[in-house]
Design a protein around this motif. Structure first.
Motif, PDB file in Angstrom:
ATOM      1  N   GLU A 251      48.730  25.988 -44.301  1.00 60.62           N
ATOM      2  CA  GLU A 251      49.465  25.037 -43.456  1.00 60.62           C
ATOM      3  C   GLU A 251      48.497  24.195 -42.641  1.00 60.62           C
ATOM      4  OE1 GLU A 251      53.731  25.832 -43.919  1.00 60.62           O
ATOM      5  OE2 GLU A 251      52.684  24.275 -42.837  1.00 60.62           O
ATOM      6  N   LYS A 252      47.453  24.910 -42.156  1.00 66.52           N
ATOM      7  CA  LYS A 252      46.517  24.243 -41.260  1.00 66.52           C
ATOM      8  C   LYS A 252      45.768  23.119 -41.985  1.00 66.52           C
ATOM      9  CE  LYS A 252      42.807  25.782 -38.323  1.00 66.52           C
ATOM     10  NZ  LYS A 252      42.029  27.004 -38.170  1.00 66.52           N
ATOM     11  N   PHE A 253      45.199  23.438 -43.135  1.00 64.18           N
ATOM     12  CA  PHE A 253      44.408  22.369 -43.757  1.00 64.18           C
ATOM     13  C   PHE A 253      45.291  21.292 -44.390  1.00 64.18           C
ATOM     14  CE2 PHE A 253      43.945  25.746 -47.081  1.00 64.18           C
ATOM     15  CZ  PHE A 253      44.494  25.071 -48.165  1.00 64.18           C
ATOM     16  N   LEU A 254      46.499  21.694 -44.844  1.00 57.92           N
ATOM     17  CA  LEU A 254      47.383  20.644 -45.370  1.00 57.92           C
ATOM     18  C   LEU A 254      47.854  19.729 -44.235  1.00 57.92           C
ATOM     19  CD1 LEU A 254      49.502  22.364 -48.198  1.00 57.92           C
ATOM     20  CD2 LEU A 254      47.570  20.810 -48.428  1.00 57.92           C
ATOM     21  N   THR A 255      48.016  20.310 -43.026  1.00 55.60           N
ATOM     22  CA  THR A 255      48.401  19.485 -41.875  1.00 55.60           C
ATOM     23  C   THR A 255      47.277  18.494 -41.547  1.00 55.60           C
ATOM     24  OG1 THR A 255      49.654  21.356 -41.055  1.00 55.60           O
ATOM     25  CG2 THR A 255      49.269  19.584 -39.488  1.00 55.60           C
ATOM     26  N   ILE A 256      46.048  18.973 -41.601  1.00 54.80           N
ATOM     27  CA  ILE A 256      44.920  18.044 -41.356  1.00 54.80           C
ATOM     28  C   ILE A 256      44.937  16.937 -42.409  1.00 54.80           C
ATOM     29  CG2 ILE A 256      42.399  17.813 -41.288  1.00 54.80           C
ATOM     30  CD1 ILE A 256      42.258  20.733 -40.341  1.00 54.80           C
ATOM     31  N   LEU A 257      45.098  17.347 -43.661  1.00 57.79           N
ATOM     32  CA  LEU A 257      45.098  16.365 -44.751  1.00 57.79           C
ATOM     33  C   LEU A 257      46.216  15.339 -44.545  1.00 57.79           C
ATOM     34  CD1 LEU A 257      44.115  15.392 -47.554  1.00 57.79           C
ATOM     35  CD2 LEU A 257      45.645  17.064 -48.603  1.00 57.79           C
ATOM     36  N   HIS A 258      47.349  15.838 -44.072  1.00 63.67           N
ATOM     37  CA  HIS A 258      48.524  14.974 -43.898  1.00 63.67           C
ATOM     38  C   HIS A 258      48.306  13.896 -42.821  1.00 63.67           C
ATOM     39  CE1 HIS A 258      52.598  13.712 -44.074  1.00 63.67           C
ATOM     40  NE2 HIS A 258      52.884  14.118 -42.844  1.00 63.67           N
ATOM     41  N   ARG A 259      47.367  14.157 -41.918  1.00 63.13           N
ATOM     42  CA  ARG A 259      47.056  13.127 -40.923  1.00 63.13           C
ATOM     43  C   ARG A 259      46.461  11.890 -41.587  1.00 63.13           C
ATOM     44  NH1 ARG A 259      43.422  16.500 -37.354  1.00 63.13           N
ATOM     45  NH2 ARG A 259      44.849  18.177 -36.903  1.00 63.13           N
ATOM     46  N   TYR A 260      45.848  12.080 -42.728  1.00 66.10           N
ATOM     47  CA  TYR A 260      45.160  10.979 -43.395  1.00 66.10           C
ATOM     48  C   TYR A 260      45.879  10.499 -44.657  1.00 66.10           C
ATOM     49  CZ  TYR A 260      41.280  12.403 -40.417  1.00 66.10           C
ATOM     50  OH  TYR A 260      40.491  12.702 -39.345  1.00 66.10           O
ATOM     51  N   MET A 261      46.593  11.424 -45.293  1.00 65.56           N
ATOM     52  CA  MET A 261      47.120  11.077 -46.621  1.00 65.56           C
ATOM     53  C   MET A 261      48.561  11.501 -46.819  1.00 65.56           C
ATOM     54  SD  MET A 261      44.102  11.981 -49.277  1.00 65.56           S
ATOM     55  CE  MET A 261      42.820  10.825 -49.595  1.00 65.56           C
ATOM     56  N   GLU A 262      49.191  10.810 -47.764  1.00 69.46           N
ATOM     57  CA  GLU A 262      50.526  11.220 -48.198  1.00 69.46           C
ATOM     58  C   GLU A 262      50.315  12.307 -49.261  1.00 69.46           C
ATOM     59  OE1 GLU A 262      53.570   8.022 -48.988  1.00 69.46           O
ATOM     60  OE2 GLU A 262      53.184   8.717 -51.020  1.00 69.46           O
ATOM     61  N   ILE A 263      51.021  13.434 -49.095  1.00 67.88           N
ATOM     62  CA  ILE A 263      50.736  14.549 -50.003  1.00 67.88           C
ATOM     63  C   ILE A 263      51.869  14.744 -51.008  1.00 67.88           C
ATOM     64  CG2 ILE A 263      50.090  16.988 -50.141  1.00 67.88           C
ATOM     65  CD1 ILE A 263      49.155  16.881 -47.300  1.00 67.88           C
ATOM     66  N   HIS A 264      51.477  14.807 -52.288  1.00 66.56           N
ATOM     67  CA  HIS A 264      52.453  15.007 -53.364  1.00 66.56           C
ATOM     68  C   HIS A 264      52.244  16.370 -54.015  1.00 66.56           C
ATOM     69  CE1 HIS A 264      53.708  10.668 -53.756  1.00 66.56           C
ATOM     70  NE2 HIS A 264      52.686  10.609 -52.920  1.00 66.56           N
ATOM     71  N   GLY A 265      53.332  16.928 -54.558  1.00 68.93           N
ATOM     72  CA  GLY A 265      53.221  18.198 -55.283  1.00 68.93           C
ATOM     73  C   GLY A 265      54.014  18.129 -56.573  1.00 68.93           C
ATOM     74  N   THR A 368      33.256  20.827 -53.003  1.00 71.83           N
ATOM     75  CA  THR A 368      33.611  22.226 -52.794  1.00 71.83           C
ATOM     76  C   THR A 368      33.233  22.602 -51.369  1.00 71.83           C
ATOM     77  OG1 THR A 368      33.087  22.590 -55.125  1.00 71.83           O
ATOM     78  CG2 THR A 368      33.267  24.554 -53.755  1.00 71.83           C
ATOM     79  N   VAL A 369      34.241  22.946 -50.548  1.00 69.62           N
ATOM     80  CA  VAL A 369      33.936  23.276 -49.148  1.00 69.62           C
ATOM     81  C   VAL A 369      34.702  24.523 -48.715  1.00 69.62           C
ATOM     82  CG1 VAL A 369      33.465  20.883 -48.436  1.00 69.62           C
ATOM     83  CG2 VAL A 369      35.780  21.774 -48.242  1.00 69.62           C
ATOM     84  N   ASP A 370      34.310  25.033 -47.558  1.00 70.89           N
ATOM     85  CA  ASP A 370      34.999  26.171 -46.962  1.00 70.89           C
ATOM     86  C   ASP A 370      36.253  25.636 -46.264  1.00 70.89           C
ATOM     87  OD1 ASP A 370      35.870  28.271 -45.485  1.00 70.89           O
ATOM     88  OD2 ASP A 370      34.048  28.493 -44.277  1.00 70.89           O
ATOM     89  N   PHE A 371      37.436  25.977 -46.781  1.00 65.67           N
ATOM     90  CA  PHE A 371      38.679  25.429 -46.223  1.00 65.67           C
ATOM     91  C   PHE A 371      39.012  26.044 -44.859  1.00 65.67           C
ATOM     92  CE2 PHE A 371      41.287  23.429 -49.949  1.00 65.67           C
ATOM     93  CZ  PHE A 371      40.163  22.710 -50.341  1.00 65.67           C
ATOM     94  N   ASN A 372      38.331  27.141 -44.518  1.00 68.54           N
ATOM     95  CA  ASN A 372      38.605  27.743 -43.211  1.00 68.54           C
ATOM     96  C   ASN A 372      37.858  27.031 -42.085  1.00 68.54           C
ATOM     97  OD1 ASN A 372      40.278  29.750 -44.272  1.00 68.54           O
ATOM     98  ND2 ASN A 372      38.448  30.852 -44.973  1.00 68.54           N
ATOM     99  N   ASN A 373      36.930  26.207 -42.470  1.00 66.77           N
ATOM    100  CA  ASN A 373      36.176  25.462 -41.469  1.00 66.77           C
ATOM    101  C   ASN A 373      36.834  24.087 -41.278  1.00 66.77           C
ATOM    102  OD1 ASN A 373      34.326  23.810 -40.174  1.00 66.77           O
ATOM    103  ND2 ASN A 373      32.547  24.823 -41.088  1.00 66.77           N
ATOM    104  N   GLU A 378      37.936  18.401 -42.326  1.00 63.23           N
ATOM    105  CA  GLU A 378      38.374  17.078 -41.869  1.00 63.23           C
ATOM    106  C   GLU A 378      37.312  16.003 -42.157  1.00 63.23           C
ATOM    107  OE1 GLU A 378      40.219  17.088 -38.077  1.00 63.23           O
ATOM    108  OE2 GLU A 378      40.609  14.925 -38.113  1.00 63.23           O
ATOM    109  N   ALA A 379      36.055  16.369 -41.941  1.00 62.78           N
ATOM    110  CA  ALA A 379      34.978  15.404 -42.213  1.00 62.78           C
ATOM    111  C   ALA A 379      34.976  15.041 -43.704  1.00 62.78           C
ATOM    112  CB  ALA A 379      33.632  16.011 -41.813  1.00 62.78           C
ATOM    113  N   THR A 380      35.276  16.031 -44.540  1.00 61.30           N
ATOM    114  CA  THR A 380      35.300  15.775 -45.989  1.00 61.30           C
ATOM    115  C   THR A 380      36.434  14.812 -46.347  1.00 61.30           C
ATOM    116  OG1 THR A 380      34.493  18.016 -46.304  1.00 61.30           O
ATOM    117  CG2 THR A 380      35.322  16.904 -48.251  1.00 61.30           C
ATOM    118  N   ILE A 381      37.588  15.005 -45.723  1.00 61.18           N
ATOM    119  CA  ILE A 381      38.718  14.097 -46.010  1.00 61.18           C
ATOM    120  C   ILE A 381      38.342  12.661 -45.608  1.00 61.18           C
ATOM    121  CG2 ILE A 381      41.157  13.559 -45.499  1.00 61.18           C
ATOM    122  CD1 ILE A 381      40.754  16.209 -47.011  1.00 61.18           C
TER     123      ILE A 381
END
Ligand code: U2F
Length: 564
Positions: A251-265, A368-373, A378-381
């Motif tokens: 939830e946490k990293f998808l929430t970060i991603l969602h700040r920048y991007m529209e997410i599809h599944g 490839t990054v550590d998703f817990n960091n 966020e810097a990668t996104i």
């Protein structure tokens, strides 16, 4: 003589009907037919001067037989595994296009018919000669053949190739050794030659890399894709709701991603939205392969949740110009620490969701990054939002690359002839065949030994000593080479130690998958007693292993430069 065949009509008929898995494979064969045909034309032009023997080939897809339970077919439209079906569809197409005489079986009844084994219970040995030059099957199929061919399987097993998604290491394959040394699993112990197992990715050089294909784009398509990319669109990798549960902190990293991007599944659902999928994700439901491709063409990012491991979808995403962002596993996952791999006949360490993408493709296509960091994530996104990448597909995953590789295996791999005796050792070997390259411990095997036939040819061999605690996979990789188990038999001699300036106080032959190797503590040189245990995998702090490395073609790691 085998003649390239670009029409897949006859193949589609042979595959038959009645199961969702067969329909999936046939849709794929139809969709990719034009790509295969043009790849066949290109390879045909290149191989004009080669005589290609037409082989009689049986393909018995064990995991899709009713007798093995066929758990896959009912899940085809429900988000279940499709990777294996992608691969079998492509293997069948490659063999057909290469012009071999193909028989296909998806049931025990068909298997019996093709092998000429009378129907009925119990095992019934094949009395006459095997009516095939090659049999491609899987672990389920192998078990079925054992039950129904009895002892005659042993006689014919050199003709068998086992399609084995994650790979089998020699220590697990050797029945007696596996039992004695704790390598026993539900799958291994068939005493095949390691390279008779064929994997989905080039996981380990101990097995042959079979692979599959992804769609290739022409220049116009590439330009169109790049023009139409939506910079803030991401697609999540995971077609089954349970895959979304696995990654902790998702939830946490998808929430970060969602700040920048529209997410599809593309998560399968029956009537209701799966609760595992966050509300901000735009879920399309499971898509047909072709529609997934269209979605990937628009998206900038394809993001992995940690499972499924090592599937085809990331290659498809990268081929369609997406960046694949995936979690690093620290510590790596393996059969020693993860349920999914537990009981699989390999101890390979899986360093991320998709180690092939990480190691063979890498940045900018794969990050490839550590998703817990969260900061790093966020810097990668942000970085991904800034960069543009082109669609990319490694040659070994194009139709031409797969045809080239399968052709090379069929014409050259031979596990039936008794191994040619090792060239007689004479004193001139100490000076001439091993040539020390300046500033390295890599030795080149030259001159007179090259008259001994082997595939890959002996000219490709580079002998190397690993560091203590290092496997031959790693040692060869460190020298930008690849370990080649087929060449072990040439270096399993005491002269190889002296050529590497390793002084042996004693030389002993043993049954141990780490040998040949040098133990510095006792100045002991160990040779391998059982050729079935020649293994690139495996390491011990006690040993410096002797490694037969070889060169490889960029984009076609299965083949050395002189292998065609
Ligand atoms: C892998 O199996 P999967 O089937 O889970 O692998 P994926 O990478 O998800 O994709 C397989 C195919 O599913 C297709 C997609 C891929 O070719 O085009 N697909 C689709 O048609 N529609 C969709 O909405 C989403 C995907 C691996 F391949 C297996 O060997 C392993 O057993 C399994 C577990 O690790 O992972």
């Amino acid at each position: 003589q085998a003649v390239f065949q670009s029409d897949v009509g006859a193949l589609l008929e042979q595959v038959g009907t009645g199961k969702e898995s067969l329909s999936f494979m046939k849709r794929r064969m139809r969709r990719m037919a034009a790509q295969w045909a043009s790849a066949a034309r290109r390879l045909d032009d290149r191989l004009r001067s080669h005589w290609r023997e037409q082989n009689r080939i049986l393909v018995h897809v064990g995991f899709l037989t009713e007798e093995s339970g066929d758990v896959f077919s009912p899940k085809v439209l429900k988000g279940g595994p499709l990777g294996e079906m992608v691969q079998w569809a492509d293997i069948l197409t490659a063999l057909h296009v290469l012009g071999h005489n193909l028989k296909i079986s998806f049931s025990l009844k068909e298997l019996h018919g093709f092998l000429g084994v009378p129907p009925g219970r119990g095992s019934c040995p094949l009395t006459g000669p095997l009516p095939f030059d090659l049999i491609y099957t899987d672990y389920h199929g192998l078990q079925q053949m054992k039950q129904h061919m009895g002892l005659s399987l042993r006689k014919h097993k050199c003709h068998i190739r086992v399609i084995d998604t994650f790979g089998t290491e020699p220590a697990y394959n050797h029945e007696e050794y596996a039992i004695l040394h704790g390598y026993r699993t539900n799958w291994g112990y068939w005493n095949l030659h390691g390279q008779q197992y064929m994997t989905m990715f080039p996981h380990t050089p101990d097995n042959s890399f079979m692979g599959f294909v992804a769609e290739e784009l022409n220049e116009t398509e590439k330009q169109n894709i790049q023009r139409n990319k939506v910079n803030n669109m991401a697609v999540v990798y995971g077609k089954e709701a349970s895959m979304w549960k696995l990654q902790k902190g998702k939830e946490k990293f998808l929430t970060i991603l969602h700040r920048y991007m529209e997410i599809h599944g593309t998560v399968y659902y029956e009537t209701q939205r799966p609760p595992e999928v966050p509300a901000f994700v735009k879920n399309h439901g499971l898509l047909p392969q072709q529609e997934l491709q269209q979605l990937l063409r628009k998206a900038k990012l394809f993001i992995g949740l940690g499972f499924p491991y090592e599937g085809p979808a990331p290659l498809e995403a990268i081929a369609n110009g997406c960046i694949f962002l995936q979690p690093k596993f620290n510590p790596p996952h393996s059969s020693l620490n993860h349920d999914f791999f537990r009981g699989k006949p390999t101890s390979r360490k899986v360093s991320s969701q998709h180690p092939y993408a990480e190691q063979y493709i890498g940045r900018p296509h794969v990050i490839t990054v550590d998703f817990n960091n969260s900061e790093e994530f966020e810097a990668t996104i942000r970085e991904i939002m800034r960069i543009n990448v082109e669609p990319f597909l490694p040659y070994e995953y194009t139709c031409e690359g797969m045809l080239e590789r399968v052709h090379a295996y069929i014409q050259n791999q031979d596990f039936c002839s008794p191994e040619a005796p090792f060239p007689p050792v004479n004193s001139s070997w100490l000076s001439s065949p091993f040539v020390l390259l300046p500033n390295s411990s890599i030795l080149t095997w030259a001159s007179n030994a090259s008259s001994y036939t082997s595939w890959p040819p002996l000219s490709a061999l580079r002998l190397l000593a690993s560091l203590e605690g290092e496997s031959c996979v790693e040692a060869c990789q460190g020298a930008e080479l690849i370990c080649e188990p087929a060449l072990y038999r040439f270096i399993n001699i005491k002269e190889a130690f002296s050529a590497l300036e390793l002084q042996c106080d004693g030389v002993e032959s043993q049954v141990n998958h780490l040998l040949p190797a040098f133990s510095a503590e006792h100045a002991e040189c160990g040779l391998q007693q059982d050729p079935l245990l020649f293994s690139c995998a495996g390491s011990s702090a006690k040993y410096q292993r002797l490694c037969p490395c070889r060169d490889y073609r960029v984009g076609q790691v299965a083949l050395c430069r002189d292998c065609l």
